[in-house]
Design a protein around this motif. Structure first.
Motif, mmCIF file in Angstrom:
data_model
loop_
_atom_site.group_PDB
_atom_site.id
_atom_site.type_symbol
_atom_site.label_atom_id
_atom_site.label_comp_id
_atom_site.label_asym_id
_atom_site.label_seq_id
_atom_site.Cartn_x
_atom_site.Cartn_y
_atom_site.Cartn_z
ATOM 1 N N UNK A 379 -5.051 6.831 14.112
ATOM 2 C CA UNK A 379 -4.762 5.395 14.197
ATOM 3 C C UNK A 379 -5.695 4.570 13.307
ATOM 4 N N UNK A 380 -7.000 4.835 13.378
ATOM 5 C CA UNK A 380 -7.950 4.051 12.600
ATOM 6 C C UNK A 380 -7.717 4.226 11.087
ATOM 7 N N UNK A 381 -7.521 5.467 10.668
ATOM 8 C CA UNK A 381 -7.272 5.730 9.253
ATOM 9 C C UNK A 381 -5.942 5.113 8.807
ATOM 10 N N UNK A 382 -4.935 5.199 9.683
ATOM 11 C CA UNK A 382 -3.640 4.588 9.379
ATOM 12 C C UNK A 382 -3.791 3.089 9.122
ATOM 13 N N UNK A 383 -4.559 2.426 9.966
ATOM 14 C CA UNK A 383 -4.774 0.987 9.799
ATOM 15 C C UNK A 383 -5.457 0.670 8.469
ATOM 16 N N UNK A 384 -6.378 1.532 8.042
ATOM 17 C CA UNK A 384 -7.044 1.329 6.762
ATOM 18 C C UNK A 384 -6.051 1.429 5.596
ATOM 19 N N UNK A 385 -5.195 2.444 5.654
ATOM 20 C CA UNK A 385 -4.208 2.617 4.584
ATOM 21 C C UNK A 385 -3.196 1.468 4.558
ATOM 22 N N UNK A 386 -2.801 1.003 5.742
ATOM 23 C CA UNK A 386 -1.845 -0.098 5.811
ATOM 24 C C UNK A 386 -2.451 -1.370 5.217
ATOM 25 N N UNK A 387 -3.722 -1.606 5.525
ATOM 26 C CA UNK A 387 -4.406 -2.781 4.957
ATOM 27 C C UNK A 387 -4.493 -2.661 3.440
ATOM 28 N N UNK A 388 -4.748 -1.449 2.972
ATOM 29 C CA UNK A 388 -4.863 -1.219 1.526
ATOM 30 C C UNK A 388 -3.533 -1.474 0.815
ATOM 31 N N UNK A 389 -2.411 -1.057 1.448
ATOM 32 C CA UNK A 389 -1.090 -1.183 0.837
ATOM 33 C C UNK A 389 -0.571 -2.616 0.829
ATOM 34 N N UNK A 390 -1.158 -3.475 1.672
ATOM 35 C CA UNK A 390 -0.825 -4.910 1.691
ATOM 36 C C UNK A 390 0.665 -5.193 1.878
ATOM 37 N N UNK A 391 1.329 -4.356 2.667
ATOM 38 C CA UNK A 391 2.724 -4.627 2.997
ATOM 39 C C UNK A 391 3.730 -4.280 1.922
ATOM 40 N N UNK A 392 3.306 -3.597 0.840
ATOM 41 C CA UNK A 392 4.246 -3.192 -0.206
ATOM 42 C C UNK A 392 4.959 -1.899 0.198
ATOM 43 N N UNK A 393 6.272 -1.921 0.349
ATOM 44 C CA UNK A 393 7.004 -0.731 0.795
ATOM 45 C C UNK A 393 6.775 0.497 -0.084
ATOM 46 N N UNK A 394 6.773 0.327 -1.405
ATOM 47 C CA UNK A 394 6.601 1.477 -2.288
ATOM 48 C C UNK A 394 5.228 2.122 -2.096
ATOM 49 N N UNK A 395 4.188 1.300 -1.954
ATOM 50 C CA UNK A 395 2.843 1.836 -1.734
ATOM 51 C C UNK A 395 2.762 2.586 -0.410
ATOM 52 N N UNK A 396 3.343 2.019 0.622
ATOM 53 C CA UNK A 396 3.338 2.668 1.948
ATOM 54 C C UNK A 396 4.087 3.997 1.902
ATOM 55 N N UNK A 397 5.205 4.021 1.180
ATOM 56 C CA UNK A 397 5.994 5.249 1.066
ATOM 57 C C UNK A 397 5.229 6.331 0.309
ATOM 58 N N UNK A 398 4.640 5.972 -0.828
ATOM 59 C CA UNK A 398 3.931 6.959 -1.652
ATOM 60 C C UNK A 398 2.706 7.501 -0.939
ATOM 61 N N UNK A 399 1.900 6.602 -0.363
ATOM 62 C CA UNK A 399 0.669 7.048 0.329
ATOM 63 C C UNK A 399 1.025 7.891 1.547
ATOM 64 N N UNK A 400 1.979 7.418 2.331
ATOM 65 C CA UNK A 400 2.378 8.158 3.531
ATOM 66 C C UNK A 400 2.903 9.542 3.201
ATOM 67 N N UNK A 401 3.723 9.644 2.152
ATOM 68 C CA UNK A 401 4.273 10.952 1.760
ATOM 69 C C UNK A 401 3.180 11.888 1.263
#
Length: 414
Positions: A379-401
């Motif tokens: 959860x904590x690491x997920x929140x860090x990545x989400x903050x880093x991606x700043x709500x951009x769908x492509x960034x969230x998709x690439x990092x998550x994958x």
């Protein structure tokens, strides 16, 4: 005028699925063993899914099963023969088909040894048949008036007229080409594996398009790279394409229009997707603009230009956009709002904003965990990545994958 939203909602990636490619309507006694039989055989051999009502019990009224088949067919081919209007069953089919035409079904009338003017004026055998129908249904004259109106309407459509002496196989091949082109044009686009947060944006753009209004409308979708403009345009395309006589989605427009040859290929692709004509070749950009104008100016089209960054890219395809047929719609996706504000046609502009935190968490979790939420240890690491991606769908998709199936150490290192 600009519009934006960040409202989220659930979205199903499934799109409308036709049960049949073709509904074949004809009077069996006239053409079952002749023209209709030949057409059915060739369509079947070409692997089209066809509904033909051989096994349905006939009566004065067509069955709900038949109405359902008509409504779930992409194309209706109506074969008119000399005795067509003597059949109440055929006339009811025709009326139902033209109701479906209002909702986007393609209707192809074929006049088999019948002059369309005979149907339009309701003379000859058609006049005799309709007079008989009026006597038969004298207590329900509205039914016959509906049939008369349907016959006039269909006789005024673009038609296929077959007479003896014309090579039957060659004539049928022309119909097959039209069916193939229509099916290709109506194939839906794959949207995204997890199109989270897309639905509200697509609905807003669809409202701006307003397919029921006359005139030509241009809608611009602008926003940061990776914010989901192309995905939104794909959803809108899938939803509204059936309202048009032809549709074309030209992806990566900026990339593909860097060279003269690239622009010419885009022009040829546009012509092919609307007309289904592989022979449409363009020798230079200026001629291509005129060919497009001459061949498509009578068609109500949907065109999506994806990722445009310069005004001349639009002009190289459409000129000044002043020739588009009534009812046509153009969607332009771009990172640069200035491209839209400098268009002479005064487009409506929709701004795509970032995903809210709930949507961002859901999209990231889908790609990283194949779930709607993260595992407890992450959860904590997920929140860090989400903050880093700043709500951009492509960034969230690439990092998550990239992080999918990685352990905690790998996540921390990343």
């Amino acid at each position: 005028m600009s519009f934006s939203t960040n409202e989220g909602s659930s979205f199903s990636s499934s799109t409308y699925h036709w049960n049949y490619d073709v509904f074949l309507s004809f009077r069996g006694e006239d053409t079952h063993n002749g023209f209709a039989g030949h057409l059915y055989k060739i369509l079947y051999d070409k692997s089209f899914k066809i509904f033909i009502d051989n096994d349905l019990q006939r009566g004065e009224e067509i069955s709900m099963e038949l109405i359902k088949a008509i409504k779930s067919s992409m194309i209706s081919i109506i074969i008119f023969s000399q005795n067509y209007a003597f059949s109440t069953w055929c006339l009811e089919e025709l009326a139902e088909i033209l109701e479906c035409k209002k909702n986007g079904q393609v209707v192809l009338p074929v006049f088999n040894k019948v002059n369309p003017s005979e149907i339009r004026k309701q003379e000859g055998n058609f006049g005799v048949a309709l007079t008989q129908q009026e006597k038969k249904f004298k207590n329900n004259i509205k039914k016959v008036l509906r049939w008369r109106a349907a016959l006039k309407e269909v006789a005024n459509l673009s038609t296929w007229h077959y007479e003896d002496g014309y090579p039957k196989y060659q004539f049928i091949q022309g119909i097959i080409k039209e069916v193939s082109s229509t099916k290709l044009n109506r194939t839906r686009l794959f949207v995204a594996k997890y199109p989270i947060g897309v639905d509200s944006h697509a609905k807003a753009v669809e409202l701006l398009l307003d397919t029921k209004l006359n005139g030509v409308h241009i809608v611009g979708i602008h926003g940061l790279g990776g914010v989901g403009k192309t995905t939104i345009a794909k959803v809108v395309y899938n939803r509204v394409t059936d309202y048009f006589e032809g549709s074309s989605f030209l992806m990566n427009f900026r990339e593909n229009s860097r060279t003269i040859r690239g622009i010419i290929k885009l022009q040829e692709k546009f012509l092919f997707e609307i007309l289904g004509d592989k022979q449409s070749k363009v020798c230079n950009i200026s001629k291509g603009i005129n060919v497009i104008k001459e061949r498509l100016s009578c068609k109500k089209v949907l065109l999506i230009l994806d990722d445009v960054d310069k005004l001349d890219q639009i002009e190289n395809l459409l000129g000044k956009c002043d020739w588009l047929a009534n009812g046509s719609r153009v969607i332009i996706t771009t990172r640069d709002k200035h491209v839209l504000t400098t268009l002479e046609n005064d487009p409506l502009i929709y701004k795509v904003v970032d995903l809210d935190r709930h949507e961002a968490l859901q999209l990231f979790s889908k790609h990283a965990f194949s779930n709607n939420e993260p595992e407890a240890n992450y959860i904590q690491l997920t929140n860090q990545f989400i903050s880093y991606a700043s709500g951009l769908p492509l960034a969230l998709q690439v990092i998550g994958s990239d992080l999918c199936e990685g352990n905690i150490c790998q996540w921390e290192s990343e």
